[in-house]
Design a protein around this motif. Structure first.
Motif, PDB file in Angstrom:
ATOM      1  N   VAL A   1      -2.370   8.307 -10.044  1.00  0.00           N
ATOM      2  CA  VAL A   1      -1.971   8.757  -8.704  1.00  0.00           C
ATOM      3  C   VAL A   1      -1.966   7.572  -7.734  1.00  0.00           C
ATOM      4  O   VAL A   1      -1.027   7.399  -6.946  1.00  0.00           O
ATOM      5  N   LEU A   2      -3.013   6.753  -7.801  1.00  0.00           N
ATOM      6  CA  LEU A   2      -3.068   5.575  -6.925  1.00  0.00           C
ATOM      7  C   LEU A   2      -1.921   4.603  -7.224  1.00  0.00           C
ATOM      8  O   LEU A   2      -1.304   4.061  -6.302  1.00  0.00           O
ATOM      9  N   ASP A   3      -1.642   4.387  -8.500  1.00  0.00           N
ATOM     10  CA  ASP A   3      -0.541   3.500  -8.878  1.00  0.00           C
ATOM     11  C   ASP A   3       0.800   4.020  -8.367  1.00  0.00           C
ATOM     12  O   ASP A   3       1.622   3.258  -7.852  1.00  0.00           O
ATOM     13  N   ARG A   4       1.006   5.326  -8.502  1.00  0.00           N
ATOM     14  CA  ARG A   4       2.254   5.924  -8.038  1.00  0.00           C
ATOM     15  C   ARG A   4       2.386   5.799  -6.515  1.00  0.00           C
ATOM     16  O   ARG A   4       3.455   5.493  -6.009  1.00  0.00           O
ATOM     17  N   ARG A   5       1.305   5.994  -5.795  1.00  0.00           N
ATOM     18  CA  ARG A   5       1.347   5.844  -4.335  1.00  0.00           C
ATOM     19  C   ARG A   5       1.709   4.413  -3.944  1.00  0.00           C
ATOM     20  O   ARG A   5       2.480   4.193  -3.008  1.00  0.00           O
ATOM     21  N   GLU A   6       1.148   3.445  -4.663  1.00  0.00           N
ATOM     22  CA  GLU A   6       1.453   2.042  -4.385  1.00  0.00           C
ATOM     23  C   GLU A   6       2.920   1.740  -4.682  1.00  0.00           C
ATOM     24  O   GLU A   6       3.593   1.062  -3.912  1.00  0.00           O
ATOM     25  N   GLU A   7       3.441   2.263  -5.775  1.00  0.00           N
ATOM     26  CA  GLU A   7       4.856   2.080  -6.102  1.00  0.00           C
ATOM     27  C   GLU A   7       5.745   2.715  -5.037  1.00  0.00           C
ATOM     28  O   GLU A   7       6.766   2.141  -4.647  1.00  0.00           O
ATOM     29  N   GLU A   8       5.366   3.888  -4.558  1.00  0.00           N
ATOM     30  CA  GLU A   8       6.140   4.559  -3.516  1.00  0.00           C
ATOM     31  C   GLU A   8       6.128   3.740  -2.231  1.00  0.00           C
ATOM     32  O   GLU A   8       7.151   3.607  -1.559  1.00  0.00           O
ATOM     33  N   ARG A   9       4.979   3.169  -1.901  1.00  0.00           N
ATOM     34  CA  ARG A   9       4.874   2.339  -0.701  1.00  0.00           C
ATOM     35  C   ARG A   9       5.771   1.112  -0.825  1.00  0.00           C
ATOM     36  O   ARG A   9       6.516   0.775   0.095  1.00  0.00           O
ATOM     37  N   GLN A  10       5.739   0.464  -1.986  1.00  0.00           N
ATOM     38  CA  GLN A  10       6.573  -0.712  -2.201  1.00  0.00           C
ATOM     39  C   GLN A  10       8.056  -0.338  -2.201  1.00  0.00           C
ATOM     40  O   GLN A  10       8.884  -1.070  -1.644  1.00  0.00           O
ATOM     41  N   SER A  11       8.395   0.778  -2.796  1.00  0.00           N
ATOM     42  CA  SER A  11       9.787   1.235  -2.800  1.00  0.00           C
ATOM     43  C   SER A  11      10.268   1.511  -1.383  1.00  0.00           C
ATOM     44  O   SER A  11      11.404   1.182  -1.023  1.00  0.00           O
ATOM     45  N   LYS A  12       9.411   2.103  -0.591  1.00  0.00           N
ATOM     46  CA  LYS A  12       9.768   2.397   0.796  1.00  0.00           C
ATOM     47  C   LYS A  12      10.018   1.099   1.563  1.00  0.00           C
ATOM     48  O   LYS A  12      10.983   1.002   2.322  1.00  0.00           O
ATOM     49  N   GLN A  13       9.166   0.093   1.350  1.00  0.00           N
ATOM     50  CA  GLN A  13       9.357  -1.197   2.018  1.00  0.00           C
ATOM     51  C   GLN A  13      10.667  -1.839   1.589  1.00  0.00           C
ATOM     52  O   GLN A  13      11.413  -2.367   2.423  1.00  0.00           O
TER      53      GLN A  13
END
Length: 172
Positions: free
Chosen positions: A32-44
């Motif tokens: 879950v933490l990894d997915r949130r980080e990927e989503e944050r990076q994708s958003k950036q």
């Protein structure tokens, strides 16, 4: 994050669960933490991509605007300089010279190839062709060089975003 960092055996003892269940729980939390980080990076990345598109669109609209409006002015300027007999050793076209002389920010009105020509042009020849002093010609060349660098950076960013998005498509 705290639950992930706690040793599995301590957490299992505290929750009165088996270590296997706690390990599964910790793995799930890490995913879950990894997915949130990927989503944050994708958003950036998406924000950068949208900003690059917006900048590209504004540059294209300025170029299109400058190309549709001043055609007659450029012809008048071109014939005006040939009538006066001014000859300079510049390789720049009359259209480029007219844009440099007639626009408050000519670097935004020229395409990248024209910008390269202006940057490579001898400063003294450019100043003579435009009837400017050397400092003003240098300032225009610097502005053109900065705009060219900015466009190159935008293109590199777009290529990077495209390659990143192509890589994401191949993932399951």
């Amino acid at each position: 994050k705290v639950l992930i960092d706690v040793p599995c055996s301590d957490l299992a003892e505290e929750l009165a669960q088996s270590q296997t269940k706690i390990q599964v729980l910790q793995d799930t939390l890490q995913q879950v933490l990894d997915r949130r980080e990927e989503e944050r990076q994708s958003k950036q990345l998406l924000e950068l991509y949208l900003e690059a598109l917006k900048n590209e669109g504004s540059i294209l609209s300025k170029v299109a605007e400058s190309e549709t409006v001043p055609r007659k002015e450029m012809d008048v300027v071109d014939t005006g300089t040939s009538r006066s007999g001014t000859s300079s050793k510049t390789a720049l076209s009359g259209q480029i010279l007219a844009a440099l002389k007639g626009k408050p920010a000519p670097e935004l009105c020229l395409d990248s190839q024209d910008l390269e020509l202006v940057v490579k042009e001898d400063t003294q020849a450019l100043a003579a062709a435009l009837s400017w002093d050397k400092q003003k010609a240098e300032a225009v060349q610097q502005a053109c060089d900065q705009e060219l660098s900015k466009r190159l950076q935008q293109v590199q960013t777009l290529h990077s975003l495209r390659s990143t998005s192509k890589g994401k498509k191949t993932l399951p």
